[in-house]
Scaffold this motif. Structure first.
Motif, PDB file in Angstrom:
ATOM      1  N   CYS A   1      52.401 102.299 -25.174  1.00  0.00           N
ATOM      2  CA  CYS A   1      52.063 101.218 -26.104  1.00  0.00           C
ATOM      3  C   CYS A   1      51.010 100.298 -25.510  1.00  0.00           C
ATOM      4  N   ARG A   2      51.163  99.959 -24.236  1.00  0.00           N
ATOM      5  CA  ARG A   2      50.161  99.111 -23.575  1.00  0.00           C
ATOM      6  C   ARG A   2      48.802  99.812 -23.560  1.00  0.00           C
ATOM      7  N   ALA A   3      48.806 101.127 -23.350  1.00  0.00           N
ATOM      8  CA  ALA A   3      47.550 101.878 -23.387  1.00  0.00           C
ATOM      9  C   ALA A   3      46.937 101.831 -24.784  1.00  0.00           C
ATOM     10  N   ARG A   4      47.779 101.889 -25.808  1.00  0.00           N
ATOM     11  CA  ARG A   4      47.297 101.799 -27.186  1.00  0.00           C
ATOM     12  C   ARG A   4      46.676 100.433 -27.454  1.00  0.00           C
TER      13      ARG A   4
ATOM     14  N   PRO B   1      58.900 105.191 -28.366  1.00  0.00           N
ATOM     15  CA  PRO B   1      57.661 105.123 -27.592  1.00  0.00           C
ATOM     16  C   PRO B   1      57.916 104.487 -26.233  1.00  0.00           C
ATOM     17  N   SER B   2      57.070 104.794 -25.279  1.00  0.00           N
ATOM     18  CA  SER B   2      57.188 104.155 -23.967  1.00  0.00           C
ATOM     19  C   SER B   2      56.334 102.889 -23.947  1.00  0.00           C
TER      20      SER B   2
ATOM     21  N   GLY C   1      54.733  99.941 -31.854  1.00  0.00           N
ATOM     22  CA  GLY C   1      55.826 100.148 -30.912  1.00  0.00           C
ATOM     23  C   GLY C   1      56.990  99.206 -31.070  1.00  0.00           C
ATOM     24  N   LEU C   2      56.875  98.201 -31.936  1.00  0.00           N
ATOM     25  CA  LEU C   2      57.981  97.282 -32.190  1.00  0.00           C
ATOM     26  C   LEU C   2      58.640  97.633 -33.517  1.00  0.00           C
TER      27      LEU C   2
ATOM     28  N   ASP D   1      56.483  90.723 -25.910  1.00  0.00           N
ATOM     29  CA  ASP D   1      55.062  91.068 -25.850  1.00  0.00           C
ATOM     30  C   ASP D   1      54.655  91.872 -27.083  1.00  0.00           C
ATOM     31  N   GLY D   2      53.558  91.475 -27.714  1.00  0.00           N
ATOM     32  CA  GLY D   2      53.078  92.179 -28.894  1.00  0.00           C
ATOM     33  C   GLY D   2      53.533  91.580 -30.208  1.00  0.00           C
ATOM     34  N   SER D   3      54.304  90.505 -30.157  1.00  0.00           N
ATOM     35  CA  SER D   3      54.751  89.830 -31.379  1.00  0.00           C
ATOM     36  C   SER D   3      54.206  88.411 -31.402  1.00  0.00           C
TER      37      SER D   3
END
Length: 203
Positions: free
Chosen positions: A189-192, A184-185, A115-116, A9-11
Protein backbone atom coordinates in the motif's frame (compact mmCIF):
# COMPACT_ATOMS: atom_id res chain seq x y z
CA UNK A 1 -11.23 23.84 3.37
CA UNK A 2 -9.11 22.11 5.99
CA UNK A 3 -7.80 18.56 5.60
CA UNK A 4 -6.40 16.77 8.66
CA UNK A 5 -4.82 13.33 8.84
CA UNK A 6 -6.51 10.95 11.27
CA UNK A 7 -4.89 8.40 13.56
CA UNK A 8 -4.67 5.79 10.79
CA UNK A 9 -2.18 6.55 8.03
CA UNK A 10 -3.99 7.21 4.75
CA UNK A 11 -7.20 8.55 6.30
CA UNK A 12 -8.12 12.24 6.37
CA UNK A 13 -11.01 14.33 7.65
CA UNK A 14 -12.09 17.19 5.38
CA UNK A 15 -13.72 20.23 6.97
CA UNK A 16 -15.16 22.65 4.39
CA UNK A 17 -15.80 26.33 4.86
CA UNK A 18 -19.57 26.92 4.89
CA UNK A 19 -21.03 30.22 3.70
CA UNK A 20 -24.54 30.84 5.07
CA UNK A 21 -27.05 33.63 4.46
CA UNK A 22 -30.82 34.07 4.33
CA UNK A 23 -30.99 32.04 1.10
CA UNK A 24 -29.35 28.97 2.61
CA UNK A 25 -25.72 27.92 2.36
CA UNK A 26 -22.87 27.19 -0.03
CA UNK A 27 -19.76 25.07 0.34
CA UNK A 28 -17.16 23.22 -1.70
CA UNK A 29 -17.63 19.49 -1.18
CA UNK A 30 -14.36 18.73 -2.97
CA UNK A 31 -11.46 20.95 -4.05
CA UNK A 32 -8.77 19.29 -6.16
CA UNK A 33 -5.90 21.75 -5.46
CA UNK A 34 -6.51 21.60 -1.69
CA UNK A 35 -6.76 17.81 -1.83
CA UNK A 36 -3.57 17.49 -3.88
CA UNK A 37 -1.65 19.74 -1.49
CA UNK A 38 -2.75 17.79 1.60
CA UNK A 39 -2.56 14.23 0.25
CA UNK A 40 0.34 14.49 -2.21
CA UNK A 41 -1.55 13.60 -5.38
CA UNK A 42 -4.88 14.48 -7.01
CA UNK A 43 -7.94 12.28 -6.66
CA UNK A 44 -8.76 10.60 -9.94
CA UNK A 45 -12.54 10.08 -9.92
CA UNK A 46 -13.75 7.08 -11.92
CA UNK A 47 -17.13 6.54 -10.25
CA UNK A 48 -19.54 8.46 -8.01
CA UNK A 49 -21.90 6.44 -5.79
CA UNK A 50 -25.04 7.44 -3.89
CA UNK A 51 -26.49 5.30 -1.10
CA UNK A 52 -29.75 5.87 0.77
CA UNK A 53 -30.15 3.90 4.01
CA UNK A 54 -32.63 3.75 6.86
CA UNK A 55 -31.92 3.48 10.57
CA UNK A 56 -30.60 0.09 11.60
CA UNK A 57 -28.66 -0.44 8.39
CA UNK A 58 -24.95 -1.25 8.38
CA UNK A 59 -23.14 -1.13 5.05
CA UNK A 60 -19.65 -2.63 5.04
CA UNK A 61 -16.95 -3.38 5.85
CA UNK A 62 -15.69 -3.06 2.27
CA UNK A 63 -12.33 -2.53 0.59
CA UNK A 64 -10.68 -3.45 -2.72
CA UNK A 65 -7.60 -5.46 -3.56
CA UNK A 66 -4.66 -3.46 -4.87
CA UNK A 67 -4.31 -1.32 -6.88
CA UNK A 68 -7.35 -0.65 -4.73
CA UNK A 69 -10.01 2.00 -4.57
CA UNK A 70 -9.65 5.27 -2.71
CA UNK A 71 -12.90 6.80 -1.48
CA UNK A 72 -14.04 10.32 -0.58
CA UNK A 73 -17.24 10.05 1.47
CA UNK A 74 -19.75 12.69 2.52
CA UNK A 75 -23.29 12.68 3.92
CA UNK A 76 -25.75 14.74 1.87
CA UNK A 77 -28.84 14.15 4.03
CA UNK A 78 -29.23 13.00 7.64
CA UNK A 79 -26.22 11.74 9.57
CA UNK A 80 -24.01 8.66 9.64
CA UNK A 81 -21.13 7.19 11.56
CA UNK A 82 -18.46 6.08 9.12
CA UNK A 83 -15.99 3.58 10.57
CA UNK A 84 -12.69 2.90 8.87
CA UNK A 85 -10.52 -0.10 9.71
CA UNK A 86 -6.84 -0.57 8.91
CA UNK A 87 -6.65 -3.97 7.19
CA UNK A 88 -3.10 -3.53 5.81
CA UNK A 89 -1.02 -6.43 7.09
CA UNK A 90 2.12 -5.11 8.76
CA UNK A 91 0.70 -1.64 9.44
CA UNK A 92 1.47 -0.19 12.89
CA UNK A 93 -2.29 0.40 13.28
CA UNK A 94 -3.45 -2.92 11.79
CA UNK A 95 -6.91 -3.83 13.08
CA UNK A 96 -7.47 -0.38 14.57
CA UNK A 97 -10.53 1.66 13.70
CA UNK A 98 -11.53 5.32 13.58
CA UNK A 99 -15.19 6.38 13.78
CA UNK A 100 -16.21 9.72 12.26
CA UNK A 101 -19.62 11.39 12.22
CA UNK A 102 -20.53 12.80 8.81
CA UNK A 103 -23.72 14.86 8.79
CA UNK A 104 -25.71 17.23 6.63
CA UNK A 105 -25.03 19.81 9.33
CA UNK A 106 -21.24 19.60 9.63
CA UNK A 107 -20.73 18.75 5.91
CA UNK A 108 -17.49 16.92 6.73
CA UNK A 109 -15.97 14.42 4.31
CA UNK A 110 -13.75 11.42 4.91
CA UNK A 111 -10.95 10.37 2.57
CA UNK A 112 -9.75 6.76 2.66
CA UNK A 113 -6.64 5.73 0.76
CA UNK A 114 -6.29 2.40 -1.00
CA UNK A 115 -6.01 -0.53 1.41
CA UNK A 116 -8.38 0.79 4.08
CA UNK A 117 -11.79 -0.77 4.72
CA UNK A 118 -14.84 1.14 5.86
CA UNK A 119 -18.52 0.87 6.54
CA UNK A 120 -21.24 3.22 7.71
CA UNK A 121 -24.55 3.30 9.53
CA UNK A 122 -27.25 6.00 9.77
CA UNK A 123 -27.65 8.02 12.96
CA UNK A 124 -30.96 9.43 11.70
CA UNK A 125 -34.16 7.86 10.34
CA UNK A 126 -32.70 8.05 6.84
CA UNK A 127 -29.34 9.11 5.46
CA UNK A 128 -27.99 9.77 1.98
CA UNK A 129 -24.30 9.15 1.40
CA UNK A 130 -22.38 10.25 -1.69
CA UNK A 131 -18.84 9.08 -2.33
CA UNK A 132 -16.24 9.58 -5.03
CA UNK A 133 -14.22 6.51 -6.03
CA UNK A 134 -10.82 6.40 -7.70
CA UNK A 135 -11.75 3.26 -9.66
CA UNK A 136 -14.89 1.51 -10.80
CA UNK A 137 -16.31 -1.37 -8.80
CA UNK A 138 -14.72 -4.74 -9.51
CA UNK A 139 -16.40 -7.81 -7.95
CA UNK A 140 -13.21 -9.83 -8.44
CA UNK A 141 -11.21 -7.43 -6.27
CA UNK A 142 -13.80 -6.82 -3.56
CA UNK A 143 -12.77 -7.47 0.04
CA UNK A 144 -15.58 -7.95 2.56
CA UNK A 145 -15.14 -8.20 6.31
CA UNK A 146 -17.94 -8.84 8.77
CA UNK A 147 -18.86 -5.52 10.41
CA UNK A 148 -19.98 -7.39 13.53
CA UNK A 149 -16.60 -9.11 13.99
CA UNK A 150 -16.37 -9.37 17.81
CA UNK A 151 -12.59 -8.90 17.77
CA UNK A 152 -13.00 -5.53 16.04
CA UNK A 153 -15.84 -4.51 18.39
CA UNK A 154 -16.83 -1.55 16.21
CA UNK A 155 -19.04 1.16 17.77
CA UNK A 156 -22.14 0.80 15.60
CA UNK A 157 -25.34 2.56 16.73
CA UNK A 158 -27.51 0.41 18.98
CA UNK A 159 -30.66 -0.80 17.23
CA UNK A 160 -33.29 -3.41 18.02
CA UNK A 161 -32.87 -4.75 14.50
CA UNK A 162 -29.73 -4.58 12.38
CA UNK A 163 -30.15 -4.58 8.61
CA UNK A 164 -27.24 -6.07 6.66
CA UNK A 165 -26.98 -7.52 3.19
CA UNK A 166 -26.65 -11.29 3.04
CA UNK A 167 -23.07 -10.86 1.78
CA UNK A 168 -22.07 -8.58 4.66
CA UNK A 169 -23.69 -10.79 7.27
CA UNK A 170 -21.90 -13.86 5.90
CA UNK A 171 -18.53 -12.11 5.44
CA UNK A 172 -15.52 -13.53 7.32
CA UNK A 173 -13.88 -11.85 10.28
CA UNK A 174 -10.70 -9.84 9.84
CA UNK A 175 -8.67 -12.73 11.24
CA UNK A 176 -10.29 -15.19 8.81
CA UNK A 177 -9.80 -12.83 5.87
CA UNK A 178 -6.11 -12.53 6.73
CA UNK A 179 -5.77 -16.32 6.96
CA UNK A 180 -7.27 -16.58 3.47
CA UNK A 181 -4.51 -14.29 2.19
CA UNK A 182 -6.97 -11.68 0.89
CA UNK A 183 -5.64 -8.61 2.70
CA UNK A 184 -3.18 -6.10 1.23
CA UNK A 185 0.19 -5.58 2.88
CA UNK A 186 1.17 -2.25 4.37
CA UNK A 187 4.38 -2.26 2.30
CA UNK A 188 2.45 -2.74 -0.94
CA UNK A 189 0.00 0.00 0.00
CA UNK A 190 2.82 2.41 0.83
CA UNK A 191 4.38 1.59 -2.55
CA UNK A 192 1.03 2.36 -4.20
CA UNK A 193 0.82 5.74 -2.43
CA UNK A 194 4.39 6.56 -3.51
CA UNK A 195 3.53 5.60 -7.08
CA UNK A 196 0.58 7.99 -7.07
CA UNK A 197 2.71 10.78 -5.58
CA UNK A 198 5.48 10.21 -8.14
CA UNK A 199 3.00 10.22 -11.00
CA UNK A 200 1.49 13.48 -9.76
CA UNK A 201 4.98 15.01 -9.55
CA UNK A 202 6.17 13.88 -12.98
CA UNK A 203 2.90 13.77 -14.84
Amino acid sequence: MQIHQLEVDGSFLVTPQIFSDDRGLFLEIFNQPAFHKAIGHPLSVAQVNCSVSRAGTIRGLHAAALPGQARYVTCAQGAIVDILVDIRVGSPTYGKHVAVQLTAENRHALYLAEGLAHGFAPLTAHATVVYLCSSTWSPQGEIQINPLDPELALPWPRQDELLLSDKDRAAPSLRETAELGLLPSYADCRARYAELDDYAFTG
